[in-house]
Design a protein around this motif. Structure first.
Motif, PDB file in Angstrom:
ATOM      1  N   TRP A 101       0.817  -1.219   0.000  1.00 41.42           N
ATOM      2  CA  TRP A 101       0.000   0.000   0.000  1.00 41.42           C
ATOM      3  C   TRP A 101       0.852   1.270   0.000  1.00 41.42           C
ATOM      4  N   CYS A 123      -0.240  -6.277 -11.403  1.00 36.81           N
ATOM      5  CA  CYS A 123      -0.609  -7.174 -10.296  1.00 36.81           C
ATOM      6  C   CYS A 123      -0.382  -8.631 -10.683  1.00 36.81           C
ATOM      7  N   LEU A 138      -5.131 -10.445  -7.083  1.00 37.09           N
ATOM      8  CA  LEU A 138      -6.375  -9.745  -6.730  1.00 37.09           C
ATOM      9  C   LEU A 138      -6.183  -8.739  -5.599  1.00 37.09           C
ATOM     10  N   GLU A 139      -5.324  -9.077  -4.663  1.00 32.99           N
ATOM     11  CA  GLU A 139      -5.054  -8.149  -3.548  1.00 32.99           C
ATOM     12  C   GLU A 139      -4.491  -6.822  -4.106  1.00 32.99           C
ATOM     13  N   LYS A 142      -7.232  -4.792  -5.786  1.00 29.68           N
ATOM     14  CA  LYS A 142      -8.072  -4.092  -4.800  1.00 29.68           C
ATOM     15  C   LYS A 142      -7.389  -2.811  -4.334  1.00 29.68           C
ATOM     16  N   ALA A 145      -7.885  -0.287  -7.042  1.00 31.68           N
ATOM     17  CA  ALA A 145      -9.256   0.248  -7.042  1.00 31.68           C
ATOM     18  C   ALA A 145      -9.412   1.301  -5.942  1.00 31.68           C
ATOM     19  N   GLU A 146      -8.777   1.054  -4.821  1.00 28.26           N
ATOM     20  CA  GLU A 146      -8.821   1.984  -3.694  1.00 28.26           C
ATOM     21  C   GLU A 146      -8.100   3.294  -4.059  1.00 28.26           C
ATOM     22  N   ALA A 167     -11.884  -9.214 -13.647  1.00 31.07           N
ATOM     23  CA  ALA A 167     -11.423  -8.522 -12.440  1.00 31.07           C
ATOM     24  C   ALA A 167     -10.679  -7.242 -12.812  1.00 31.07           C
ATOM     25  N   GLU A 170     -13.156  -4.634 -13.800  1.00 34.34           N
ATOM     26  CA  GLU A 170     -13.974  -4.205 -12.659  1.00 34.34           C
ATOM     27  C   GLU A 170     -13.202  -3.191 -11.795  1.00 34.34           C
ATOM     28  N   HIS A 171     -11.892  -3.398 -11.632  1.00 32.54           N
ATOM     29  CA  HIS A 171     -11.128  -2.566 -10.699  1.00 32.54           C
ATOM     30  C   HIS A 171     -10.364  -1.421 -11.355  1.00 32.54           C
TER      31      HIS A 171
END
Ligand code: PEP
Ligand code: MN
Length: 332
Positions: A101, A123, A138-139, A142, A145-146, A167, A170-171
């Motif tokens: 992050w 990713c 996927l992590e 996400k 997306a954040e 996926a 979507e993100h």
């Protein structure tokens, strides 16, 4: 041959005509388009009376060719547009991979501060060695997306396998097809069915014709949001990671109607050469740049040697608008 059917042709009739002529069919606006092999030089008899316009093609570079559409296609996402009449050179930058992050947030803050709209970060990493960092999967998506929500950035990330496409769309905003996946029919066909922009990278051992035919696979599904990316090809040279094929890029710019994005980072493989190549790419008049930038390249988990640190990138970025202006373009 590309055949545009008359307005008002029904889906049933268009599909029937396509089946009889071994053509691929899709709609563009309110018109049905049929594309046969380029070996077909005469309007098939069954289509007589139904066609509005047809284009005889000399190779299977068809929908991507300037012979079909001299106007460059415009590709858009969120507030960004390239190609068309824009004269935009979009700078897409960010780390090779999402690592954690703090790293991706530091990257996002840099881009927002510079006014850059689109962040890159992988990713699903197509690493040559199975023992190298494979990406957060996927992590990582996400986290992207954040970041997209928190900072209003658009995001491009790679789908390494067709099962990732849902996926990824979507993100994020743009699907990247990596150099190693350029021939992957299931990814190409999945990207033909979506209506989001796709950045198709040239395989490092692929000819321009092969790259364009991969793009045709996407275009012929009715997805006209395709950008081509030159990222270096393998030659006899070993001092640099790849050879940046600007001659090939000039061909793509002249003969295709697709935006051309240049990636000096992967071509060079070493950060020291990336600023000069980036300036050359802007002077070349590309539609966009894909650059690898990392808060601390020394500890990057992938492509450490080629990523620019934030200071170097900031200095480089701030010098690009003057070069763009000299070739009648603007950095976006
Ligand atoms: C990347 O963009 O990080 C990447 C893997 O690039 P390429 O597919 O060009 O090697
Ligand atoms: Mn990389």
């Amino acid at each position: 041959m590309i055949i545009q059917l008359k307005s008002g042709t029904s889906k049933q009739l268009a599909e029937e005509l396509a089946a009889k002529t071994n053509a691929i069919s899709f709609t563009e606006g309110d018109k049905w388009i049929l594309v046969t092999s380029s070996a077909v030089k005469k309007l098939p008899e069954v289509i007589n009376g139904y066609a509005e316009t047809q284009w005889v093609m000399d190779s299977d570079m068809q929908l991507a060719s300037t012979h079909y559409s001299a106007a460059k296609r415009e590709v858009t996402w969120a507030k960004t547009a390239v190609g068309g009449n824009t004269n935009n050179t979009v700078v897409i930058a960010g780390p090779c991979s999402v690592e954690n992050w703090d790293q991706i947030e530091a990257s996002a803050k840099l881009m927002v501060g510079l006014g850059i709209t689109t962040l890159r970060a992988g990713c699903f990493k197509p690493r040559t060695s199975p023992y190298s960092f494979q990406g957060l999967g996927l992590e990582g998506l996400k986290m992207l997306a954040e970041i997209r929500k928190k900072y209003g950035l658009s995001i491009i990330t790679e789908a390494k396998d067709s099962s990732h496409i849902d996926a990824v769309i979507e993100h994020t905003d743009i699907v990247q097809i990596g150099a190693k996946a350029m021939y992957d029919q299931s990814i190409l066909r999945a990207c033909a069915q979506i209506r989001k922009p796709v950045l198709l990278k040239r395989g490092f051992g692929s000819t321009l014709q092969e790259l364009i035919q991969a793009a045709e696979t996407i275009l012929s599904g009715g997805n006209n949001q395709v950008m081509l990316c030159e990222r270096g090809i393998r030659t006899f040279e070993t001092k640099t990671r790849f050879t940046f094929d600007l001659t090939g890029a000039a061909y793509l710019k002249y003969y295709t109607n697709l935006p051309v994005i240049l990636d000096p980072s992967h071509a060079m493989g070493y950060a020291y050469g990336v600023p000069d190549l980036t300036k050359a790419a802007v002077a070349f008049g590309c539609d966009g740049l894909l650059l690898e930038v990392h808060p601390n390249p020394k500890i990057a988990l992938s492509d450490a040697s080629q990523q620019l640190d934030h200071d170097t990138f900031t200095k480089l970025y701030n010098g690009l608008s003057g070069i763009a202006k000299a070739v009648n373009r603007q950095i976006v």
